[in-house]
Design an enzyme around this catalytic site. Structure first.
Site, PDB file in Angstrom:
ATOM      1  N   HIS A  87       0.772  -1.407  -0.125  1.00  0.00           N
ATOM      2  CA  HIS A  87      -0.035   0.036   0.073  1.00  0.00           C
ATOM      3  C   HIS A  87       0.920   1.286  -0.036  1.00  0.00           C
ATOM      4  O   HIS A  87       0.282   2.358  -0.395  1.00  0.00           O
ATOM      5  CB  HIS A  87      -1.137   0.088   1.151  1.00  0.00           C
ATOM      6  CG  HIS A  87      -0.600   0.135   2.562  1.00  0.00           C
ATOM      7  ND1 HIS A  87      -0.296  -0.855   3.270  1.00  0.00           N
ATOM      8  CD2 HIS A  87      -0.348   1.222   3.059  1.00  0.00           C
ATOM      9  CE1 HIS A  87      -0.010  -0.240   4.462  1.00  0.00           C
ATOM     10  NE2 HIS A  87       0.022   0.944   4.230  1.00  0.00           N
ATOM     11  N   ASP A 222       1.325  -7.963   2.157  1.00  0.00           N
ATOM     12  CA  ASP A 222       1.208  -6.474   1.882  1.00  0.00           C
ATOM     13  C   ASP A 222       2.838  -5.780   1.836  1.00  0.00           C
ATOM     14  O   ASP A 222       3.456  -5.370   2.714  1.00  0.00           O
ATOM     15  CB  ASP A 222       0.581  -5.629   3.120  1.00  0.00           C
ATOM     16  CG  ASP A 222       0.420  -4.243   2.736  1.00  0.00           C
ATOM     17  OD1 ASP A 222       1.089  -3.517   1.776  1.00  0.00           O
ATOM     18  OD2 ASP A 222      -0.669  -3.373   3.407  1.00  0.00           O
ATOM     19  N   SER A 650       3.726   2.050   8.258  1.00  0.00           N
ATOM     20  CA  SER A 650       3.611   1.237   7.123  1.00  0.00           C
ATOM     21  C   SER A 650       4.762   0.789   6.577  1.00  0.00           C
ATOM     22  O   SER A 650       5.796   1.816   6.224  1.00  0.00           O
ATOM     23  CB  SER A 650       2.537   1.702   6.296  1.00  0.00           C
ATOM     24  OG  SER A 650       1.302   1.597   6.747  1.00  0.00           O
TER      25      SER A 650
HETATM   26  N1  ARG Z   1      -4.696   0.258   6.870  1.00  0.00           N
HETATM   27  C1  ARG Z   1      -3.471   0.499   6.475  1.00  0.00           C
HETATM   28  C2  ARG Z   1      -2.472   1.412   6.948  1.00  0.00           C
HETATM   29  O1  ARG Z   1      -3.085   2.427   7.052  1.00  0.00           O
HETATM   30  C3  ARG Z   1      -3.592   0.445   4.859  1.00  0.00           C
HETATM   31  C4  ARG Z   1      -4.043  -0.988   4.204  1.00  0.00           C
HETATM   32  C5  ARG Z   1      -4.378  -0.589   2.820  1.00  0.00           C
HETATM   33  N2  ARG Z   1      -5.534  -1.352   2.328  1.00  0.00           N
HETATM   34  C6  ARG Z   1      -6.370  -1.018   2.136  1.00  0.00           C
HETATM   35  N3  ARG Z   1      -7.710  -1.784   1.737  1.00  0.00           N
HETATM   36  N4  ARG Z   1      -6.932   0.300   1.965  1.00  0.00           N
HETATM   37  O2  ARG Z   1      -1.227   1.206   7.081  1.00  0.00           O
END
Ligand code: ARG
Length: 806
Positions: A87, A222, A650
């Site tokens: 992401h 991811d 992230s």
């Molecule tokens: N929740 C994750 C974060 O903020 C990002 C995941 C991205 N995936 C998604 N389905 N939008 O680090």
């Protein structure tokens, strides 16, 4: 004897102070890790704090990169190979994808350096050093009025950073800690030739989509990979075919030994923002007003985009990245609201405030502070939604993004040539906005946003234009009037139609512009905000910052270890703890690890979120996991730790006690979505992709054995084990001219604070229009978001820097 006693006492008090903080809470500054060493070692760290951070010699921090401003990455080979989340690379990957060369859906692996794809605009930074500059800053800020403080600080930062980087190619920033009670200087080496090396298909990299997002148990692969390139001297350089892979001071060995419950785990990275000492008033406002508004407004955008995306693959590729960003924090705010309520965070804050009030009694510095907070919130609350609407509704649609530059610049336009000059300067930005401009969906979004605004905002706060236009376009109901008004806007305006807009920018006319209905509409809302609400909101922000700073200072005096680490602010931090399962609710236990069997359980062929590549299904059928399987033969996918992270972390490395990479942090869990406001020891977990799943996907699914060969794979014990599989890469092959691709505009909100004409001066030359729209909104609400697509954090204070990269 005396000496020993002294040492013994010192050690005791050391341990006491280390353990009196909730053991695993904390985003610690690497420069201060000595005080955590005893605790970390007791949990399983086999290294010293100098192995993690030291200046002058190489240490773990040299392998950690600030990834494009909003994520973290880690260097995992001697050839500058960077691992981060899928992401975090999403925008670069989606932007590079076309129907014919669809790397977002199909995945991509460069088989040699020549096949890697430069990403325009992408950058990563490595921290060279950090320094406590509190005394220097506080001395200069003494006696400065709160209203002047921000500007004064900018000047001080400028001096300090200029001094720090004199004669080098480095960059520097000063960051405020403890809401301005301390200041630290950070020196970075920033690299700008970054190339995409590989990515799994998105049905692996984003498996589970928004349904699983922010939740455990999770089954997402991811990750994505990039490479840093430098000039012949190993120094940062703009993209050039002559550049070579970066030789880092340190790269992380990659462990294939796996993890078990209780294992030590630490994460180094760049957490974006937390506000752990928010006042109870802020919690109330967020839960009752701001969060639900953000969720509702984003709901309109997402539903409308989804309709477009479901109809065409190429349109889906165009909108994917924006959709993912908006959806990510849409769900975040749903979760934050739910957990703030469930965990009774308001009551927790009230309790702390009661303790503080008691402590403050009779102390002139703090007595009455909370009353001032109440007063400030009372004055601000009636207008709080104005800023949410400006950022999430008024500025959000493509038509507003196309027009906002003209709106803010209008006062400076004297002739058609002035308009032309500005339009020419924004050409690239306009193209970018137009590429995701779908007229009927945009019109639908504006209609719904306006209906919501009309119903939620008291009439006396509306711009006068709204009532006038509703009367002119009268329908049976208010909703119908709004619908007719917006239909008129899109039928008549140059900003509501691609072809008309393009024709206008080729031959702009000032007269056409000032009469244009969307120009008039956006101007009315924007100017209403700037004139009637911004001054009140600015006043609140200044007051809130001042009171927040005093509150933290007071809390530290009240109980020295209560505020043991500063809130996240996109500066380098380390969090440590261990691999740990949890019980989300009564009678339910969540294990610490998920497996490929679980991926298969969720598999729904053809589904937009739970589909899988046929080859992965086949690999699972054959149990073809190579050296990456767990002892029981299953393939690990993700695991959880009790580390303290937030957005910006992230892509951060999860590292074991020996300093080896065991995973990649990529999310938080639902039961602790209030984590940016309060760390809940019982529920807060970090969700990590297991490095063995990453390696398996690269080797078995992607067939990129060249990447595996480049890594330093280790079995962990003992500490200094020789790499079992280290194959140095040969000199990079001659680099063919690869197709440049561009990084997300979402990824960069600049460092500059911009407003009015000053903003436009810059924007006409450098800043893309879409960024400008975001910046205008952000600036107008006094938040320079680290995460550009992330809305104003209602309960989290603004970080005086820049950011994102969602
Ligand atoms: N929740 C994750 C974060 O903020 C990002 C995941 C991205 N995936 C998604 N389905 N939008 O680090």
């Amino acid at each position: 004897m005396k000496y020993l006693l002294a040492v013994g006492l010192a050690a005791l008090s050391f341990m006491a102070s280390a353990s009196s903080t909730t053991p695993d809470e904390g985003m610690w500054m690497p420069i201060h890790l000595k005080k955590n060493e005893v605790k970390m070692k007791s949990l399983g760290l086999k290294l010293s704090s100098e192995d993690l951070y030291v200046v002058g010699k190489s240490s773990m921090k040299d392998a950690i990169v600030w990834f494009n401003g909003g994520c973290t990455g880690e260097i995992i080979s001697s050839q500058g190979l960077v691992l981060t989340n899928h992401h975090c690379g999403y925008d670069a990957i989606a932007t590079a994808s076309t129907k014919e060369d669809n790397i977002l859906d199909n995945g991509f692996w460069a088989k040699n350096n020549g096949q890697e794809r430069p990403v325009k605009g992408m950058w990563v930074s490595v921290v060279v050093r950090m320094e406590d500059v509190t005394q220097a800053v506080l001395a200069k800020i003494k006696g400065v009025e709160e209203k002047q403080r921000g500007a004064k600080l900018q000047g001080i930062y400028k001096e300090l950073t200029a001094e720090a980087i004199k004669g080098t190619h480095y960059e520097a920033q000063v960051r405020e800690m403890y809401k301005g009670n301390e200041y630290y200087l950070f020196v970075f080496e920033k690299f700008t030739d970054i190339r995409l090396v590989g990515t799994p298909p998105q049905n692996v990299g984003k498996f589970g989509g928004d349904t699983d997002n922010w939740m455990w148990p999770r089954h997402t692969g991811d990750f994505s990979m990039f490479r840093i390139y430098t000039n012949a001297e190993n120094k940062p350089a703009a993209y050039s075919t002559a550049n070579k892979p970066y030789a880092p001071k340190h790269h992380l060995p990659v462990s294939v030994a796996g993890v078990k419950e209780g294992d030590f785990a630490m994460i180094m990275g760049f957490p974006g923002r937390t506000n752990r000492y928010e006042f109870s008033n802020g919690i109330k406002l967020a839960v009752e007003k701001v969060n639900p508004t953000i969720v509702s407004l984003r709901d309109s955008r997402l539903k409308s985009w989804k309709e477009v995306m479901d109809k065409s693959v190429s349109d889906r590729l165009l909108l994917s990245s924006d959709y993912a960003s908006i959806a990510n924090y849409w769900k975040y705010y749903i979760g934050q609201t739910e957990q703030l309520t469930r965990l009774k965070v308001y009551d927790q804050k009230k309790e702390l405030e009661a303790r503080f009030a008691n402590f403050a009694k009779g102390n002139p510095e703090y007595d009455g502070l909370l009353e001032k907070v109440n007063k400030a919130y009372e004055a601000y609350s009636p207008y709080a939604l104005q800023r949410t609407y400006l950022q999430e509704a008024i500025m959000a649609p493509s038509s507003a993004q196309l027009s906002i530059g003209f709106v803010t610049q209008a006062a400076n336009f004297k002739t058609d040539a002035d308009v032309k000059k500005m339009a020419d300067g924004m050409k690239a930005g306009f193209e970018d906005i137009l590429s995701t401009f779908f007229q009927s969906s945009d019109q639908k979004i504006v209609t719904q946003h306006l209906v919501k605004y009309f119903n939620a905002i008291p009439k006396e706060q509306h711009p006068a234009l709204l009532a006038t236009m509703m009367k002119k376009n009268k329908g049976k109901t208010d909703e119908e009037s709004i619908e007719k008004y917006v239909a008129y806007l899109y039928a008549k305006s140059i900003f509501g139609d691609k072809a008309k807009f393009t024709a206008f920018t080729e031959k702009p006319s000032l007269k056409t512009l000032t009469k244009d209905p969307i120009f008039v509409h956006v101007s009315a809302f924007y100017n209403n905000y700037i004139t009637n609400f911004k001054p009140k909101i600015d006043e609140f922000n200044a007051m809130n910052a001042q009171l927040g700073r005093a509150y933290i200072k007071g809390l530290r005096e009240m109980q020295s270890d209560l505020v043991a680490y500063p809130d996240a602010n996109s500066s380098l931090r380390l969090t440590y703890g261990s691999v740990q399962s949890y019980d989300p609710k009564d009678a339910v236990h969540y294990d610490f690890v998920t497996t490929l069997d679980g991926v298969m359980e969720k598999y729904v062929p053809g589904d937009s979120e739970f589909d899988l590549p046929a080859k992965l299904v086949e690999l699972h059928g054959k149990k073809n996991y190579g050296q990456y399987a767990m002892a029981d033969g299953r393939m690990p996918v993700a695991f959880i730790t009790n580390n303290d992270i937030t957005g910006g972390n992230s892509g951060s490395p999860v590292i074991n006690g020996s300093g080896h990479l065991i995973g990649l942090a990529f999310d938080g869990n639902w039961e602790a979505m209030s984590g940016d406001i309060v760390f809940d020891k019982k529920y807060k977990r970090t969700i990590n992709v297991d490095i063995r799943y990453v390696l398996f996907l690269i080797e078995k699914l992607g067939g990129a054995t060249n990447i595996i060969a480049e890594l330093n794979l280790v079995k962990d014990e003992p500490r200094f084990v020789q790499p079992i599989d280290e194959i140095k890469m040969s000199v990079p092959s001659p680099i063919a001219k690869p197709l440049p691709i561009k990084a997300g505009v979402k990824g960069a909100t600049g460092k500059t604070t911009l407003e009015g004409a000053k903003m436009m001066d810059e924007s006409t030359s450098k800043i893309k229009a879409k960024e400008l729209a975001e910046k205008t909104a952000a600036k107008a609400v006094e938040v320079t978001g680290k995460e550009a697509m992330r809305p104003v954090m209602p309960v989290t204070e603004a970080v005086p820097v820049k950011r994102e990269g969602e």
